[in-house]
Scaffold this motif. Structure first.
Motif, short mmCIF file in Angstrom:
data_model
loop_
_atom_site.label_atom_id
_atom_site.label_comp_id
_atom_site.label_asym_id
_atom_site.label_seq_id
_atom_site.Cartn_x
_atom_site.Cartn_y
_atom_site.Cartn_z
N ILE A 111 1.01 -1.38 -0.04
CA ILE A 111 0.05 0.08 -0.05
C ILE A 111 0.79 1.11 0.02
O ILE A 111 0.59 2.27 -0.73
N GLN A 112 1.98 1.19 0.82
CA GLN A 112 2.59 2.45 0.75
C GLN A 112 3.64 2.65 -0.59
O GLN A 112 3.82 3.95 -0.94
N LEU A 113 3.97 1.30 -1.06
CA LEU A 113 4.59 1.77 -2.37
C LEU A 113 3.61 2.29 -3.34
O LEU A 113 3.87 3.14 -4.28
N ILE A 114 2.45 1.90 -3.34
CA ILE A 114 1.40 2.52 -4.40
C ILE A 114 1.08 3.89 -3.91
O ILE A 114 1.06 4.99 -4.97
N ILE A 115 1.12 4.33 -2.53
CA ILE A 115 1.00 5.74 -2.21
C ILE A 115 2.30 6.39 -2.73
O ILE A 115 2.16 7.82 -3.09
N PHE A 116 3.60 6.12 -2.56
CA PHE A 116 4.73 6.53 -2.97
C PHE A 116 4.60 7.07 -4.30
O PHE A 116 5.38 7.99 -4.62
N THR A 117 4.44 5.86 -5.15
CA THR A 117 4.30 6.15 -6.58
C THR A 117 3.56 6.95 -6.96
O THR A 117 3.79 8.14 -7.94
#
Length: 446
Positions: A77-83
């Protein structure tokens, strides 16, 4: 000839990639991390291997009947948010042309990280991913380690040209981060000789990092060594080995290497160090004035004229933290740090869930070594602008995939495994009349 061989090898993997998407993801990782095309001298040097493999992987994933599951764990989830955040900052970048070019490269890393997690379904898939990472970067560790030994450490080690790890400093960060992964690989090796090969490769990779003459690698290596001991299952044995090897390696390096490492103490007299401090202050000033940051590739001469203490000393960020801060602001830096914190927590969660179950011992060890790699990356990365280098995101993929295949979405036993010589022990051949001691004896019915 190298070009033709490389092309034929890639083409030979495509039928397997269409059959199982994970094969395409793994071969893509080889070209992304190892960059074997940089060893060629003809058309293969700039041939779009990665693009072809990414396309095949996506098409295979869409056509495959395998279960397509992306576990929405905190790191994912955090990877998607950061992207999403770095995409938003690119719309407001101060260097639009350079920013979108860099975004196009970074978004491929993020997408392939998610696709790799999605395609991995079995324990053997996870081990294959770890093997792919270890061998891809271990190749350059082997090459650099042998070169350092043969040259007596007098000649610096460089990586493949026109890649993320082309110069000595960036190669050193990759080598420091890879050493714990090779130690984890030795833990899942099925035979003594494969275990020794993995450990020998880890040693040569560490020597390669020293031979790079990178001061950041020295600090990262020391931090990595401490956590390697801390995460070891046998602290006494590991500590004794490290206490024996580390001083030998450090004292074996030539005087010019020692002199360069001593400049860490006298950074005021080192122009390179002062240039980095100037770049870091520039990044802080940009983040203070621009809430979204300057966007990708904002460390340019026009921007330095506006925000740097010394506008005439223009260099890149030379730090993953100040790189993200200058390009994507304080919010971007928070998202970046949170991503690796959650990855670390995933490793701790895997170790806790594995407990003392001997069947999961490999997973607990691998998770611990991934945590050590994160420490090495975050320490050495404090002096290098490699915030979007593929390796740490593949480490995230390993941690998430372990949790996925063991505890979130375990697959049935009929899932076709990847057959890899390093990971699969061949059954021993029995002589005629020889009894298999491991077979179950059935008594005749009366």
């Amino acid at each position: 000839m190298r070009d033709v061989i490389l092309l034929l090898m890639m083409l030979a993997t495509l039928p397997y990639a269409f059959k199982r998407p994970v094969v395409g993801a793994l071969v893509y990782a080889v070209f992304s991390l190892m960059s074997p095309q940089r060893l060629s001298f003809g058309f293969a040097y700039f041939f779009p291997f990665a693009m072809i493999l990414a396309t095949v992987t996506i098409l295979s994933l869409l056509a495959s009947k395998e279960q397509k599951k992306l576990p929405f764990t905190p790191p994912v989830i955090q990877l998607i948010i950061f992207t999403a955040w770095i995409t938003l900052t690119t719309f407001f970048a101060q260097n639009p042309e350079g920013a979108w070019t860099e975004w196009n490269r970074v978004i491929k890393t993020m997408l392939m990280t998610l696709l790799t997690i999605m395609t991995i379904r079995t324990v053997n898939d996870v081990k294959a991913l770890l093997l792919t990472i270890g061998v891809s970067l271990g190749f350059w560790g082997f090459k650099g380690g042998v070169w350092t030994i043969l040259s007596g450490g007098h000649n610096g080690v460089l990586g493949p040209q026109s890649t993320y790890i082309g110069d000595n400093n960036t190669l050193a960060l990759a080598m420091v981060t890879t050493v714990p992964l090779l130690v984890a690989l030795s833990n899942i090796a099925p035979t003594k000789w494969t275990k020794r090969i993995a450990l020998g490769l880890a040693m040569l990779t560490a020597i390669s990092a020293l031979g790079s003459y990178s001061r950041g690698a020295l600090l990262g290596g020391l931090a990595m060594t401490f956590f390697l001991w801390l995460k070891s299952n046998s602290k006494a044995k590991t500590g004794a080995i490290l206490l024996l090897l580390v001083p030998i390696l450090l004292t074996a390096m030539p005087a010019e290497w020692t002199g360069r490492m001593h400049t860490i103490d006298n950074y005021q007299e080192d122009g390179s160090a002062m240039g980095r401090i100037n770049a870091w202050q520039f990044a802080i000033n940009v983040a203070n004035h621009l809430p979204l940051g300057g966007g990708f590739m904002c460390f340019t001469a026009p921007m330095y004229q506006l925000f740097a203490p010394n506008p005439n000393f223009v260099i890149v960020a030379h730090s993953i933290y100040f790189q993200v801060l200058g390009e994507h602001g304080y919010i971007g830096l928070f998202f970046f740090l949170l991503l690796f914190f959650l990855s670390w927590r995933t490793g701790s969660r895997v170790v806790r869930k594995c407990g003392t179950n001997p069947e999961y011992a490999w997973a607990a060890t691998t998770a611990k070594m991934c945590q050590v790699s994160i420490i090495g990356y975050l320490t050495a990365g404090a002096f290098l602008a490699m915030a979007f280098y593929e390796l740490p995101y593949y480490i995230l993929a390993v941690l998430v995939s372990i949790e996925k295949v063991l505890f979130i979405a375990p697959q049935p036993d009929n899932t076709p495994p990847l057959r890899l010589p390093f990971l699969n022990r061949k059954p021993k051949r029995r002589l005629p009349g020889q009894v298999d001691a491991t077979a179950t004896t059935r008594l005749p019915r009366r």
